[in-house]
Structure formats: structure tokens, C-alpha cells
Motif scaffolding. Structure first.
Motif, PDB file in Angstrom:
ATOM      1  N   UNK A 167     -61.374  59.564  26.315  1.00  0.00           N
ATOM      2  CA  UNK A 167     -61.799  59.219  24.947  1.00  0.00           C
ATOM      3  C   UNK A 167     -61.501  57.744  24.676  1.00  0.00           C
ATOM      4  N   UNK A 168     -62.094  56.921  25.491  1.00  0.00           N
ATOM      5  CA  UNK A 168     -61.816  55.489  25.422  1.00  0.00           C
ATOM      6  C   UNK A 168     -63.137  54.723  25.338  1.00  0.00           C
ATOM      7  N   UNK A 169     -63.024  53.452  25.043  1.00  0.00           N
ATOM      8  CA  UNK A 169     -64.202  52.597  24.974  1.00  0.00           C
ATOM      9  C   UNK A 169     -63.815  51.199  25.435  1.00  0.00           C
ATOM     10  N   UNK A 170     -64.777  50.332  25.522  1.00  0.00           N
ATOM     11  CA  UNK A 170     -64.495  48.931  25.833  1.00  0.00           C
ATOM     12  C   UNK A 170     -64.091  48.210  24.548  1.00  0.00           C
ATOM     13  N   UNK A 171     -62.801  47.886  24.442  1.00  0.00           N
ATOM     14  CA  UNK A 171     -62.299  47.218  23.240  1.00  0.00           C
ATOM     15  C   UNK A 171     -61.289  46.138  23.593  1.00  0.00           C
ATOM     16  N   UNK A 172     -61.360  45.623  24.832  1.00  0.00           N
ATOM     17  CA  UNK A 172     -60.359  44.667  25.285  1.00  0.00           C
ATOM     18  C   UNK A 172     -60.631  43.223  24.909  1.00  0.00           C
ATOM     19  N   UNK A 173     -61.823  42.955  24.361  1.00  0.00           N
ATOM     20  CA  UNK A 173     -62.169  41.589  23.965  1.00  0.00           C
ATOM     21  C   UNK A 173     -62.599  41.625  22.505  1.00  0.00           C
ATOM     22  N   UNK A 174     -61.826  40.972  21.654  1.00  0.00           N
ATOM     23  CA  UNK A 174     -62.039  41.082  20.210  1.00  0.00           C
ATOM     24  C   UNK A 174     -63.433  40.645  19.787  1.00  0.00           C
ATOM     25  N   UNK A 175     -63.972  39.581  20.405  1.00  0.00           N
ATOM     26  CA  UNK A 175     -65.268  39.063  19.954  1.00  0.00           C
ATOM     27  C   UNK A 175     -66.431  39.990  20.309  1.00  0.00           C
ATOM     28  N   UNK A 176     -66.183  41.010  21.149  1.00  0.00           N
ATOM     29  CA  UNK A 176     -67.243  41.959  21.490  1.00  0.00           C
ATOM     30  C   UNK A 176     -67.198  43.216  20.623  1.00  0.00           C
ATOM     31  N   UNK A 177     -66.235  43.311  19.726  1.00  0.00           N
ATOM     32  CA  UNK A 177     -65.991  44.601  19.074  1.00  0.00           C
ATOM     33  C   UNK A 177     -67.045  44.999  18.067  1.00  0.00           C
ATOM     34  N   UNK A 178     -67.904  44.067  17.675  1.00  0.00           N
ATOM     35  CA  UNK A 178     -68.998  44.442  16.784  1.00  0.00           C
ATOM     36  C   UNK A 178     -70.137  45.105  17.549  1.00  0.00           C
ATOM     37  N   UNK A 179     -70.042  45.094  18.878  1.00  0.00           N
ATOM     38  CA  UNK A 179     -71.088  45.668  19.719  1.00  0.00           C
ATOM     39  C   UNK A 179     -70.749  47.106  20.083  1.00  0.00           C
ATOM     40  N   UNK A 180     -71.769  47.882  20.393  1.00  0.00           N
ATOM     41  CA  UNK A 180     -71.539  49.247  20.860  1.00  0.00           C
ATOM     42  C   UNK A 180     -70.708  49.208  22.133  1.00  0.00           C
ATOM     43  N   UNK A 181     -69.749  50.104  22.239  1.00  0.00           N
ATOM     44  CA  UNK A 181     -68.801  49.994  23.344  1.00  0.00           C
ATOM     45  C   UNK A 181     -68.377  51.333  23.942  1.00  0.00           C
TER      46      UNK A 181
END
Length: 812
Positions: A167-181
Motif C-alpha cells: 500500500x505504497x506509492x511514489x512519494x520520495x520527491x516533493x516536487x512530484x507529489x502533485x502528480x499521480x503516483x
């Protein structure tokens, strides 16, 4: 930090934790696991990422009335997941207990991460947690954790949860967090044997199945326990073993997590779920896996280690860089269709894409494990068709490799970007950095040159070189006014100059680095055709790449008539029109801003553009002196009818160094090498140490926490060998021209040139070198092995040390 082999942190620091998790990542070339604590989940402090080489997925996001697609390096299920509670108390939460002591240690010699933590709960119960983890360098699909729990002042029940979290997603880069992950979807899960559970997920678009199979084994001291294990599931994306053990005060209880990881991309694997379960079932325990893992690291260090006596920081940092390069790509990459991610297997920055940074990494692999370079070059060869299609789409011939590459070899750079302040979309010109194809060709040639791998050149490399040469020929246009060939619409390595001021189209004309390297590639392609191939092989490959004699004649013309913007005094203009740009008041900006590494962002925030100024993010013209030696440059310039001398190197270095902000970690390395080349050893040492500091201290300000910088790690090692050991390579021998600082007692290292290992020790008073041909290479007893030391050629006898007095060189 403690000792030459260990990275140690003795206090928990939430602001530094993400950086430490990157630096304490463990990997083996197949998969990498960030150094997050076992109990942690993704948060503002922790990020337990898990990455598998070559596993990408594309998602589209609607932003500001546009749909943007991004291909990401997928964060895979977290196999570290482990937590515990005392009695009926709450599950361990760092924020809700008192931490009495906290120590994290990365042991690079053994390839393990260890942690020791003592904590006290609200009832005064003190628990000692000691853990060790590894990602096996001997068994690339396996990893393990041993977590030892000691109740120091109480007896009672301890409950443990050991699981796999999908139950994880790609959230390791703050500037990408507005994108689907959210890249993963559930596939299957279940239990096997008496102590096994597995979780299989699938990427939503690329449809790659990922299976992680886990066994949880429990011990009291050396005695194995068999507690009743309850399997808990959260939906179809998280599976957990939960069990309880009655513990006695002062006794040690260990929980071992043994894991196996496979994907549907793996060669020869028909059922990744089955083989993952089967593989982990064959692991007896942590110690068995550790012994083979440690033995493999011992063998790797014997081949790769660099010893420096007299500077503890340099010694530690060099080993840290070697360690992470070996974790990012190892000898197992021969069986993996994956490139060299710019941030290793350590994080999600740049989406795990492959850029031109290989150019800075491969030299170190070439001289120690050329099989790694070959495997990574095969990633490029398998995508040669995609590079040819990109060239065709842009109206060119041959092969044009993308600035950013991921799974398919298609261009993954964005063509437009959103200004977050104005909300306006604008063009993204970064894909105009066509010089990435020059880097691919350079890597092919230097691999062949240093390894002597003729099989690779004949089967793959020659074809790549010819296709890339064909591309540059099609990009070069003859100018009837100057009677020279021009190259327009490109960006150089500098990156700050995307276009001319006020221009509508992107790119610049006749970038010096690009044009010189294009000539170099054409020369090497002609050399392959004229001198290396038989007539039959020559005709066969020309038919394959659809190149005729007329085109070859064009190449011969280009290498004599390419335009280079250079004046009569030897000043090389970065590109045509550069001298007309405005000067920046560097002192004013340094006074007004704490950090001007990214002067481009500062200028844009002020409503200006770096396109208008003589500023550079990193070396551009100076890159020429970094990757081509003086003899090569002199020959190219002479053939083109331009002057070249060593004085020109210093003139251009002095000019551009003052106008470079070093907004890339690579910049310090390039300028460090060239400063040594022009005789400024103090600056060379300063920039060398800055390159060593860049990741360990995150000098770029928050970037290393998103993944290590593989380019600067590789190039800092290359810089050490080239500048301080004075190592260079000729066609049939290596050369040494050592210049070691007075504070260094000695340096020791091994390099492999073609099929001979050279064991080199450089002291303040002498140099010792031992040449050993590889065991599968026959060499007559009387045969001599040439080596050049301080411009004098010596003939070595295989297996016999040769010593030279230090009177032949100098320290500084």
C-alpha cells in the motif's frame, strides 16, 4: 562517522533522516532498499523506498488543463515492515516513547546496515532493539533482516508484526507529489509452508508483476521458536505475520525476515510468484545468507578498493562512492535489461531515468569490472531501434538517443513545463541536449579501448558508433558562406542556455563541445571502417546500417570543415553569439544570496533569464579538456585548421571557471581535473574534496535524500586515479604520472587494463607496480608488459614487482 569502513550516526535527527536513508541504502544491482528504520512508514521524516532495476510505469495526470504523462521508477512493496509492542501496549511509535539511545551504522566492508536503539515506554519498561540487514551480493534476488529484542527490566509478552506492504506509492520527491503516483495494483497474496507469506503486485500500465516472498523465523538465543503465526491482510495489498512470545528479562529474542524478490521481467522466469516462494524457502537463516554475502563483498573490495594513508575523510568518502556504485550496478547486471539510473537504486529523483551521467561512471567500471559496463551498454544497444526512430521523427538519419531514457528507449523528457508561480505552460528545451548521443558513442569506444573486447565491438559497438555518426552527419549543415559545417538547435552540457535571448526557437548554434565531439565520433567511425574491419565485414555492416560511400565521403569532409567558434587568440566561444551576452555581477549576487549554485532560478525569479548572461551551471567548453586528451584535441583542431596549445586550456579554464555557478555536482569534478591539468594542484584538491562532500553532506541542499548522485561518485573516483595517481591509457599500455599531496603517506589501488591486472602502490619515496595477467590468458614467461611511468617506458615481467624511485615525480 567512525573509521575508514563505517558511516555512523549516533543520534536521531529528523531533519537528516532522509539523507541518511539514501546514504545507508543497500543494494546489489538487481534491487535496492533505502536505509529507513524497520518500524517506519512514508512520512515527512522517513521514506522506506524499494527499487528494482528496470521496473518503470507510466501514469498520466491532468494539470492546468493539460494531460501530462510521466514514466517513473516504481517504488515497490516494502519488505522491511516490522513492528512490535510490549504487553497490551501500543505498537512502537518513535513519537510516543522515550528514546534513550539511537545508533545507525553502515558497514561498507561487510555490506550491512546495523541499528541499536534503546527506548522506554510510558510504564518505564526499557527495550533494546538491535537490527542488522543485508541485500545479498551473492544471491541477487535475496535480502534479510535480523531484529533482536531484549527486554532489559521486565518480563512478559511481546507481540511482533512482520510483513510486506504494497500500500505504497511514489512519494520520495516533493516536487512530484502533485502528480499521480500510485503505480501498483494487487495481483495475489497468500501463505506458504509454516512461516511464509507472499505478495504479488502488478504495475498499472507496464504490467510488470512483482513478487516478494517472506519467511519470518523466531529465536530465543540460539534456539528456534515456533510461535503460532496469524496471517493478517489489509485489502489485497498488505500481508502480515503477527505472533506473540513470552519473554524473560535480560534474554535476547531474534526475529529474522528472509525475503526473495522476482519480477516478470527476469530472464528464464516463467512464474515469478512460484520461484520467489521456492527461493526463500531454501534460505536456512540470516547467518547462512550473510556468510556468502560477506564473502562476495570481500572479493569485490579486493578488486575495487582504493587505500589512502593520511586523510581519513578522503578514505571514507572514496569507499562510500565505490560502495554505492557497486550497489547500483553489479556483475549481476549482465542478466538484467536495465541502464544506469542517474540516482542509483536509492530514490526517485529524475524518475530513475538514464541520462548522460554514464559518461562519468563507466571509466571506473572499465578499469575494475568491464563486464558491468558491457551490460549497461547492452541496455543502449537494445534501444538502438528506438534511437533511430527518434532521429527519423525529427527529420534526421542514424540514431539519436534521448536525453532521458527509461524502459523503452523513447524520449521521456517533457516537452512543456508548468511555471508554478504564473500557472503558464512553457516549452521545455532540455531534450535538445543531443550530446547524450555523443556520450553513448564515447562510452562504447572507451569501453572497447580499455577492455579490448573485440567481440562487443564487432557485434554491437561498431553498429552503434556508425548509427550515431550518421545522425551527426545529418544534423550538420554546410554553410556556403563560411565553407564549414554548422550544427544548430542544440543545448550544450551547460544547461543554463536553452536558446538565444528573445528567440522563439530553442537551442544554440555551433556549441563548441558538441561540434568537437561530433568530429571525434565521425573520426572513430571512420577508423572502425578503415582500419578495424575486414572488407567483408565492412560491406556487411554498411548494408545493415544503410550507409553508402557517398555518405562516408561526407564524413571525411565534415571532420575537416566543422565550424568551431574560436578566435585568433585561442579563446573558444561556448557557442556562436556567447561573447555578445551580458556579464553577470557575481559579487553582487553572492552578497545578496547565500547560495547561487542555481543562479538560473534566481534570475528567473527576478524576471530575467540565464540565456542573456555569461553564466554556466557546469563545465561546457571545459568538458572538452576533461574527456579528450591533449593529443586528441590537437589533432582534431589541426585537421580543422584551428590553433591548439596547452596555453589555450588555461586561458579557457580561467575564463569559464569564473563564470560557472557549479549548480551540478559534476561541475566540481570536471574543473578539478582541468585545474590539475593546468598546474593548479591546490584548486584540484579543493574541488576534489568538494566532490567527495557533495553527497555525504548533501551540499546541493536536499537533493541526496532523493537518491545518491551516481555521476559524481563515479567521476570522483576517476578524478582520483587520473589526477593524483596520474593514470592514463594509451593504445597498448597504461601510464602513471603520480602527484600525491605531501600529507598523504601512500595510495594503493588495482586496475584492469585489457586482461592484465596492475597492482599499484605509490609512496612518497617510491612507486611499486605488479602486473598479473588474468588466469585464462596465456603469456610466455619471457614476455614483457610495457608501462609508462613519468614519460619513461618500463618493461614489466608478469608477477614480479617493479619499483621506481620518487625522484622521477613530485608531491605538492
Amino acid at each position: 562517522m567512525a573509521g575508514p569502513w563505517k558511516l555512523t550516526y549516533n543520534k536521531f535527527d529528523p531533519e537528516q533522516e532522509a539523507l541518511r536513508e539514501s546514504l545507508c541504502t543497500l543494494g546489489n544491482g538487481y534491487f535496492g532498499t533505502r536505509g529507513a528504520s524497520l518500524e517506519s512508514a512514508a512520512s515527512k521524516v522517513h521514506y522506506p523506498g524499494m527499487y528494482i532495476a528496470g521496473v518503470y510505469n507510466t501514469l498520466s495526470t491532468d494539470i492546468a488543463s493539460r494531460t501530462i504523462a510521466n514514466e517513473d521508477f516504481v517504488n515497490c512493496p516494502n519488505w522491511l515492515m516490522l513492528n512490535y509492542r510490549v504487553g497490551d501496549g501500543p505498537w512502537f511509535d518513535r513519537l510516543k516513547v522515550k528514546i534513550l539511545s539511537w545508533k545507525i551504522e553502515l558497514n561498507m566492508r561487510k555490506g550491512i546496515q546495523s541499528r541499536r536503539m534503546r527506548w522506554q515506554d510510558y510504564e518505564g519498561r526499557i527495550t533494546l532493539i538491535e537490527s542488522h540487514r543485508l541485500v545479498s551480493m551473492a544471491h541477487p534476488h535475496c535480502g534479510a533482516v535480523r531484529c533482536t529484542i531484549t527486554p532489559e527490566n521486565y518480563s512478559g509478552k511481546i507481540t511482533v508484526r512482520s510483513g510486506i506492504d504494497g500500500m505504497i506509492m511514489n512519494a520520495g520527491v516533493e516536487r512530484y507529489r502533485q502528480l499521480r503516483s500510485k503505480h501498483l495494483e494487487p495481483c495475489s497474496m497468500g501463505s506458504f509452508g509454516e512461516d511464509g507469506i507472499f505478495l504479488q503486485m502488478i504495475t498499472s500500465q507496464s504490467k510488470i508483476q512483482i513478487t516478494e516472498a517472506l519467511r519470518t523465523v523466531v529465536y530465543s538465543g540460539a534456539e528456534q521458536l515456533f510461535p503460532e503465526m496469524q496471517v493478517i491482510t489489509h485489502g489485497r495489498q498488505r500481508i502480515i505475520h503477527e505472533f506473540s512470545v513470552e519473554v524473560q528479562k535480560g534474554l535476547r529474542y531474534s526475529v529474522e525476515k528472509l525475503v526473495s524478490v522476482y519480477t516478470s521481467r527476469d530472464q528464464g522466469v516463467a512464474d515469478n510468484s512460484h520461484i520467489a516462494q521456492e527461493t526463500v524457502s531454501q534460505i536456512k537463516n540470516f547467518d547462512v545468507l550473510f556468510r556468502s554475502h560477506q564473502a562476495k563483498w570481500k572479493a569485490l573490495w579486493k578488486r575495487f578498493d582504493i587505500e589512502v594513508e593520511g586523510d581519513k575523510f578522503v578514505q571514507l568518502a572514496l569507499r562510500l562512492h565505490i560502495f554505492h556504485l557497486l550497489q547500483s550496478s553489479s556483475t549481476y547486471n549482465e542478466d538484467i535489461d536495465a541502464g544506469m539510473p542517474v540516482r542509483g537504486l536509492h530514490g526517485e529523483a529524475y524518475r530513475g531515468h538514464i541520462f548522460w551521467d554514464e559518461l562519468f561512471v563507466f571509466p571506473f567500471y572499465n578499469l575494475h569490472a568491464p563486464e558491468i559496463t558491457r551490460a549497461l551498454l547492452m541496455y543502449r544497444y537494445r534501444r538502438l531501434g528506438a534511437a533511430k526512430e527518434i532521429a527519423r521523427q525529427h527529420g534526421f538519419k542514424g540514431a539519436m538517443y534521448p536525453w532521458q531514457s527509461a524502459s523503452t528507449g523513447e524520449e521521456t523528457s517533457q516537452e512543456i513545463h508548468l511555471n508554478p508561480l504564473s500557472g503558464v505552460w512553457g516549452p521545455d528545451y532540455s531534450l535538445l541536449q543531443r550530446h547524450v548521443s555523443l556520450a553513448v558513442a564515447y562510452n562504447v569506444w572507451t569501453y572497447y579501448y580499455s577492455s579490448g573486447d573485440r567481440d562487443f565491438l564487432d557485434r554491437y559497438g561498431a553498429e552503434m558508433m556508425l548509427e550515431i555518426a550518421h545522425f551527426w552527419s545529418s544534423l550538420a549543415k554546410f554553410n556556403s558562406n563560411t565553407r564549414r559545417f554548422d550544427i544548430e538547435g542544440v543545448m550544450g552540457p551547460d544547461e543554463f542556455h536553452e536558446k538565444y535571448p528573445a528567440a522563439n526557437a530553442g537551442g544554440v548554434k555551433n556549441n563548441a563541445y558538441t561540434n568537437v565531439l561530433a568530429v571525434w565520433v565521425l573520426e572513430k567511425a571512420l577508423y572502425i571502417l578503415d582500419d578495424l574491419l575486414t572488407e567483408e565485414d565492412r560491406q556487411a555492416i554498411l548494408f545493415k546500417v544503410a550507409i553508402d560511400e557517398k555518405e562516408i565521403g561526407r564524413w571525411r569532409s565534415i571532420i575537416e570543415k566543422m565550424a568551431i567558434p574560436i578566435d585568433k587568440n585561442g579563446f573558444i566561444e561556448q557557442f556562436e553569439g556567447y561573447k555578445d551576452l551580458k556579464e553577470l555581477d557575481w559579487e553582487d549576487y553572492r552578497r545578496r544570496y547565500d547560495n547561487i549554485h542555481r543562479i538560473d532560478r534566481i534570475l528567473k525569479a527576478e524576471g530575467q533569464s540565464p540565456d542573456s548572461f555569461k553564466v554556466a551551471k557546469q563545465a561546457d567548453v571545459v568538458m572538452l579538456f576533461y574527456i579528450l586528451n591533449q593529443d586528441e584535441l590537437k589533432a582534431i583542431f589541426k585537421r580543422l585548421g584551428y590553433p591548439f596549445s596547452k596555453k589555450m586550456i588555461k586561458k579557457n579554464f580561467d575564463y569559464y571557471f569564473k563564470r560557472t555557478s557549479h549548480g551540478s555536482t559534476l561541475s566540481q569534478v570536471v574543473h578539478g581535473f582541468v585545474s590539475d591539468l593546468v598546474g593548479d594542484q591546490q584548486l584540484a584538491m579543493k574541488t576534489f574534496k568538494e566532490s567527495l562532500r557533495s553527497d555525504i553532506y548533501d551540499t546541493q541542499g536536499g537533493t541526496t535524500q532523493e537518491g545518491i548522485h551516481a555521476g559524481v561518485m563515479g567521476s570522483s573516483l576517476d578524478l582520483f586515479l587520473r589526477s593524483f595517481a596520474g593514470l592514463s591509457i594509451l593504445e597498448d599500455r597504461i601510464c602513471l604520472n603520480p602527484k600525491i599531496p605531501k600529507e598523504w603517506g601512500s595510495i594503493k589501488f588495482h586496475v584492469r587494463y585489457k586482461n592484465i591486472w596492475f597492482y599499484i602502490e605509490i609512496f612518497q619515496d617510491e612507486l611499486s607496480v605488479l602486473a598479473k595477467p588474468m588466469k585464462d590468458i596465456s603469456i610466455a614467461a619471457q614476455s614483457k608488459i610495457p608501462i609508462v611511468i613519468k614519460e619513461k617506458t618500463y618493461q614489466l615481467t608478469a608477477g614480479v614487482p617493479h619499483k621506481v624511485s620518487s625522484k622521477l615525480w613530485f608531491s605538492f
